[in-house]
Design a protein around this motif. Structure first.
Motif, short mmCIF file in Angstrom:
data_model
loop_
_atom_site.label_atom_id
_atom_site.label_comp_id
_atom_site.label_asym_id
_atom_site.label_seq_id
_atom_site.Cartn_x
_atom_site.Cartn_y
_atom_site.Cartn_z
N THR A 87 34.49 42.87 12.07
CA THR A 87 35.06 42.61 13.39
C THR A 87 35.63 41.20 13.52
OG1 THR A 87 34.63 42.69 15.77
CG2 THR A 87 32.86 41.86 14.38
N CYS A 88 36.65 41.09 14.36
CA CYS A 88 37.17 39.77 14.75
C CYS A 88 36.40 39.25 15.95
CB CYS A 88 38.65 39.87 15.08
SG CYS A 88 39.01 40.93 16.52
N GLY A 89 35.40 40.01 16.43
CA GLY A 89 34.63 39.62 17.59
C GLY A 89 35.32 40.08 18.88
N GLY A 90 34.76 39.67 19.98
CA GLY A 90 35.29 40.02 21.28
C GLY A 90 34.54 39.26 22.35
N SER A 91 35.00 39.26 23.58
CA SER A 91 36.18 40.02 23.90
C SER A 91 37.48 39.26 23.62
CB SER A 91 36.13 40.41 25.39
OG SER A 91 36.15 39.27 26.23
N SER A 92 37.41 37.96 23.32
CA SER A 92 38.63 37.20 23.00
C SER A 92 38.97 37.34 21.52
CB SER A 92 38.45 35.72 23.37
OG SER A 92 38.03 35.56 24.71
N GLY A 93 38.87 38.58 21.01
CA GLY A 93 39.10 38.80 19.59
C GLY A 93 40.54 38.59 19.18
N GLY A 141 47.19 31.44 12.30
CA GLY A 141 48.25 30.46 12.46
C GLY A 141 49.29 30.82 13.48
N ILE A 142 48.94 31.69 14.42
CA ILE A 142 49.86 32.10 15.49
C ILE A 142 49.51 31.29 16.74
CG2 ILE A 142 50.70 34.02 16.88
CD1 ILE A 142 49.64 35.89 14.63
N GLY A 143 50.32 30.29 17.07
CA GLY A 143 50.00 29.39 18.17
C GLY A 143 49.05 28.29 17.73
N THR A 144 49.01 27.22 18.51
CA THR A 144 48.14 26.09 18.17
C THR A 144 46.82 26.12 18.93
OG1 THR A 144 49.12 24.71 19.90
CG2 THR A 144 50.16 24.63 17.72
N ILE A 145 46.86 26.63 20.17
CA ILE A 145 45.67 26.78 21.02
C ILE A 145 45.76 28.15 21.66
CG2 ILE A 145 44.47 25.97 23.10
CD1 ILE A 145 45.54 23.16 22.52
N ALA A 146 44.65 28.86 21.69
CA ALA A 146 44.59 30.16 22.35
C ALA A 146 43.67 30.05 23.56
CB ALA A 146 44.08 31.24 21.41
N HIS A 147 44.08 30.67 24.64
CA HIS A 147 43.19 30.81 25.78
C HIS A 147 42.26 32.00 25.55
CE1 HIS A 147 42.39 33.49 29.26
NE2 HIS A 147 41.80 32.40 29.72
N GLY A 148 41.01 31.83 26.01
CA GLY A 148 40.06 32.94 26.04
C GLY A 148 39.11 32.74 27.21
N ASN A 149 38.19 33.65 27.37
CA ASN A 149 37.14 33.47 28.38
C ASN A 149 35.84 34.07 27.89
OD1 ASN A 149 38.12 36.17 28.94
ND2 ASN A 149 39.48 35.28 30.46
N ASP A 150 34.74 33.76 28.59
CA ASP A 150 33.41 33.97 28.02
C ASP A 150 32.42 34.24 29.14
OD1 ASP A 150 30.79 33.43 26.90
OD2 ASP A 150 31.76 32.30 25.29
N ILE A 151 31.94 35.49 29.22
CA ILE A 151 30.89 35.84 30.17
C ILE A 151 29.58 36.19 29.47
CG2 ILE A 151 31.35 38.33 30.36
CD1 ILE A 151 30.99 38.00 33.42
N GLY A 185 38.37 29.02 28.60
CA GLY A 185 38.31 27.96 27.60
C GLY A 185 39.32 28.11 26.47
N PRO A 186 39.44 27.09 25.63
CA PRO A 186 40.38 27.09 24.52
C PRO A 186 39.71 27.44 23.19
CG PRO A 186 39.63 24.86 24.94
CD PRO A 186 38.86 25.75 25.88
N LEU A 187 40.46 28.09 22.32
CA LEU A 187 40.09 28.27 20.91
C LEU A 187 41.15 27.61 20.06
CD1 LEU A 187 39.78 31.45 22.36
CD2 LEU A 187 38.22 31.56 20.40
#
Length: 476
Positions: free
Chosen positions: A157-163, A172-182, A227-229
C-alpha cells in the motif's frame, strides 16, 4: 541542485531558483507535468490533471515576477512552485469528490483556506491527488478513480487516506503535496512512501470547505489537521508556514507563533516503549531505534520511557470518531459507498465502543484528562520518538481481509499514530531507511504548537539518514 532534473529539486531550492531568475516558473511547471505524464500512469496518484491551467498560471507567475523586480515588490515564498491538493478539500471550479462516485459533480464554489493560502504564496496547483471514499480508510482505492500504487513496490500500500499525495511526492510529481490527517492520514502515507510530513497541532492550519452542506461533528473537527507532505523536512516547514496563515472561516484557528525559544539543552527525548501486546517486526523497530541514535548523536538526551495511557488514548479516539460517524454520517456513507468501503467500515465499528449521549459527553471530558497527562509528560520530555507502525508495510487493500485484519492493522500496527489525533498534538514523520526494500519512518511528537521542535528533530534525523527517495529514483 543544478545537476539534478528540475522535478527532483526541493521546494525551497525551486522557489529560490525562480526568484533569482535561474529558471522560469514555466520551465519548472513543465518539468513537473512531464514527470507526471511519465510516472503517474503506473501509480494513479494524481487523478485530476490541472496541467493546462497550471501552465497559464506559470506564465502569469513569470510576468508577475518580472513586474515585481521592476517595481521593487515582493513575491510569495512559493512563487511559481508546483504543488498538489488532496481531492477532499475545495479548489474553486473543481469537484471535491472525496473519492465518492455520488460526489463526482460536487463542484467547489470557492477555495478552502489551504488552497487559498497556497495560491497567495504563489504556488501553482498542477493536480488533485487520490483518496479513499470519504477519506476513511488507511488504503487509497475507490470506485471513482481507482487504486493508487506505491512507487517503491506496487504490491504494497501507498497508505491512506492521503495516499495519492504521498505517492506523487515520492515519485517527483510536485514539490509539496497537501494532505490531511484525522487518524494518521498524513503520517501513514509518509511512512509508506519514504517522505516527510507534519500533522500540526489542532487549530494551527485553518480548514473549511465552501462546498460542504453541513458542519463536521465536533470531535472530527478537533481531531483533523491539514498539512504538507514533501521529500525534504525543510519543504515541510515551508509548507506549514504557508498553509498556517489566518482564515476567518475557521473558528478554531489559533494564531500561535511558528517558532518559540527552545528549552535549555540538551533537549530530553522519550523513546516510547512498545506495549507488550503489540506484535512487531524486528527490522522496522531496529530502524526506528536507529532514528533515536541519530538524535543522540545530534546532542539530544534520549531515554526509553513508557508513554502515558497509550491504549486508553487510542480507544478514546476510536470510540469518539466512530460514534460521531454512526450517529451523523453512517446513513449517507452506506447509501453512497462501495462494498469494499463497507467491509472496512464494519471492521472499524467492531473496534469501537458505541457511546450513548451520556457516554459521548463523558468521553469528551475524559479527553481533557488525557491531554493534560500528555502535556505534563511533555514538560519533562519535550519530544517523544515513537513508531509510525510496528510492522512491515502491508499489501494493497489489506484492510479488506475482515474484522480481525482491520483490528490487527489499526489496533496493533498503527496504535501510536491514531492516538495522537485525539490529543491534538503535533507529530512529524521522517524516513529513516529501508527494510527489505521498503521505507520505514519514525514519528516525533511534541507539545502543543511546538511543530518547530518536531521538525528540528526530524531534520537532525534526515541529516544522518539522507533523502530517502533518491534511492527510489536511482532504481529507475
Amino acid at each position: 541542485m543544478t545537476n539534478a532534473p528540475i522535478w527532483q529539486w526541493s521546494a525551497v531550492d525551486t522557489a529560490a531558483a525562480i526568484r533569482n531568475n535561474q529558471v522560469t516558473s514555466e520551465e519548472v511547471v513543465r518539468a513537473h507535468l512531464d514527470r507526471m505524464q511519465e510516472a503517474n500512469p503506473a501509480l494513479n496518484a494524481v487523478v485530476v490533471d490541472l496541467g493546462a491551467s497550471a501552465m497559464q498560471a506559470a506564465k502569469a507567475a513569470d510576468e508577475a515576477l518580472a513586474a515585481s523586480k521592476r517595481g521593487g515588490g515582493a513575491v510569495g515564498p512559493l512563487h511559481g512552485v508546483p504543488v498538489t491538493i488532496k481531492i477532499n478539500i475545495d479548489v474553486e471550479g473543481q469537484a471535491n469528490s472525496n473519492g465518492v462516485v455520488a460526489f463526482k459533480d460536487n463542484i467547489a464554489p470557492g477555495d478552502s483556506p489551504v488552497t487559498a493560502n497556497l495560491k497567495k504564496a504563489g504556488a501553482i496547483i498542477i493536480g488533485l491527488t487520490n483518496t479513499p471514499e470519504f477519506s476513511l480508510r488507511g488504503f487509497t482505492d475507490n470506485p471513482l478513480h481507482g487504486l493508487t500504487r506505491n512507487p517503491w513496490n506496487a504490491d504494497v500500500t501507498c497508505g491512506g487516506s492521503s495516499g495519492g499525495a504521498g505517492a506523487s511526492i515520492a515519485a517527483g510529481i510536485g514539490t509539496i503535496a497537501h494532505g490531511n490527517d484525522i487518524g494518521g492520514s498524513l503520517r501513514w502515507p509518509a511512512h509508506c512512501n519514504g517522505i516527510a510530513t507534519i500533522k500540526p497541532t489542532q487549530g494551527r492550519i485553518p480548514a473549511f470547505n465552501p462546498s460542504a452542506t453541513a458542519e463536521r461533528p465536533l470531535m472530527a473537527q478537533f481531531m483533523s489537521s491539514q498539512g504538507p507532505l514533501a521529500r525534504h523536512v525543510a519543504d515541510v516547514r515551508l509548507g506549514l508556514e504557508v498553509m498556517a496563515q489566518r482564515d476567518p472561516r475557521d473558528p478554531w484557528y489559533v494564531p500561535a507563533p511558528l517558532t518559540r525559544p527552545k528549552p535549555a539543552g540538551p533537549i530530553k527525548v522519550a523513546l516510547a516503549k512498545i506495549p507488550e501486546d503489540m506484535a512487531t517486526d524486528r527490522g522496522v523497530i531496529a530502524l526506528q531505534r536507529k532514528a533515536a541514535d541519530h538524535l543522540a548523536d545530534a546532542g539530544y538526551a534520549v531515554s526509553e520511557v513508557e508513554v502515558p495511557d497509550l491504549n486508553k488514548v487510542w480507544q478514546l479516539w476510536c470510540d469518539l470518531i466512530m460514534t460521531e460517524v454512526r450517529v451523523l454520517q453512517q446513513d449517507q456513507m452506506l447509501a453512497t459507498t462501495s462494498a469494499d468501503f463497507q467491509k472496512t467500515f464494519r471492521g472499524f465499528i467492531a473496534l469501537a465502543n458505541q457511546l450513548d449521549q451520556a457516554g459521548y459527553m463523558k468521553a469528551i471530558a475524559e479527553r481533557s484528562r488525557h491531554i493534560r497527562n500528555w502535556m505534563t509528560f511533555l514538560e519533562q520530555y519535550p519530544l517523544v520518538v515513537m513508531p509510525t507502525t510496528v510492522r512491515k508495510t502491508p499489501e494493497v487493500n489489506a484492510d479488506l481481509g475482515g474484522d480481525q485484519r482491520v483490528k490487527d492493522l489499526f489496533w496493533n500496527d498503527l496504535r501510536f499514530i491514531s492516538s495522537m489525533n485525539v490529543l491534538g498534538l503535533p507529530a512529524a514523520v521522517v524516513p529513516v531507511g529501508l527494510d527489505e526494500g521498503l521505507p520505514v519512518g519514525v514519528q516525533i511528537v511534541g507539545s502543543r504548537y511546538r511543530e518547530d521542535m518536531c521538525l528540528d528533530a526530524a531534520e537532525a534525523i534526515e541529516r544522518k539518514a539522507g533523502i530517502l527517495v533518491r534511492q527510489l529514483w536511482q532504481r529507475r
